[in-house]
Design a protein around this motif. Sequence first.
Motif, PDB file in Angstrom:
ATOM      1  N   GLU A   8       0.847  -1.186   0.000  1.00 20.66           N
ATOM      2  CA  GLU A   8       0.000   0.000   0.000  1.00 20.66           C
ATOM      3  C   GLU A   8       0.881   1.234   0.000  1.00 20.66           C
ATOM      4  OE1 GLU A   8      -3.246   0.853  -0.211  1.00 20.66           O
ATOM      5  OE2 GLU A   8      -3.757  -1.225  -0.573  1.00 20.66           O
ATOM      6  N   HIS A   9       0.338   2.370  -0.430  1.00 22.20           N
ATOM      7  CA  HIS A   9       1.073   3.639  -0.499  1.00 22.20           C
ATOM      8  C   HIS A   9       0.274   4.721   0.207  1.00 22.20           C
ATOM      9  CE1 HIS A   9       3.610   1.882  -3.645  1.00 22.20           C
ATOM     10  NE2 HIS A   9       2.493   1.401  -4.149  1.00 22.20           N
ATOM     11  N   THR A  53       5.754   3.658   0.997  1.00 20.46           N
ATOM     12  CA  THR A  53       5.289   2.367   0.508  1.00 20.46           C
ATOM     13  C   THR A  53       5.455   1.371   1.646  1.00 20.46           C
ATOM     14  OG1 THR A  53       5.953   2.852  -1.759  1.00 20.46           O
ATOM     15  CG2 THR A  53       5.642   0.529  -1.190  1.00 20.46           C
ATOM     16  N   ARG A  78      -4.741  -4.853   3.618  1.00 18.99           N
ATOM     17  CA  ARG A  78      -4.585  -3.562   2.948  1.00 18.99           C
ATOM     18  C   ARG A  78      -5.272  -2.449   3.747  1.00 18.99           C
ATOM     19  NH1 ARG A  78      -2.483  -3.941  -2.029  1.00 18.99           N
ATOM     20  NH2 ARG A  78      -2.492  -5.972  -3.023  1.00 18.99           N
ATOM     21  N   ARG A  82      -3.441   0.818   5.425  1.00 20.33           N
ATOM     22  CA  ARG A  82      -3.856   2.208   5.217  1.00 20.33           C
ATOM     23  C   ARG A  82      -4.144   2.893   6.554  1.00 20.33           C
ATOM     24  NH1 ARG A  82      -6.536  -0.342   0.907  1.00 20.33           N
ATOM     25  NH2 ARG A  82      -8.479  -0.399   2.098  1.00 20.33           N
TER      26      ARG A  82
END
Length: 101
Positions: A8-9, A53, A78, A82
């Motif tokens: 995830e970014h 990242t 994910r 986040r």
Amino acid sequence: MTKFHVTEHAVVDAPVERVWEVVSRTDRYAEVTSVFEFEPVRGAEGREATRMTYKAEYVIGLGPFGLLLDRIQQPGMRANMRTSMANLNTLIRSETLNTRG
């Protein structure tokens, strides 16, 4: 056993050095390999920020069942990643505000 990864970014509203200072506290992590990559960027109002990242690597055995298990768990992982990055941003901002006041 098959090796999996989830990535995830996010953009954290702090310079890379400050993000690394907080993230490098490895005593906060579970027994999953966590890989972090940082890239300096400009955030809101042109301030220094960090594109982060977050990649988790893990191994699941169980053959075809492991593949199914991975597909089921990835969306939750994910979402948790986040949330972790948003919490990191909040933590860094609150610590910055506390040191100014």
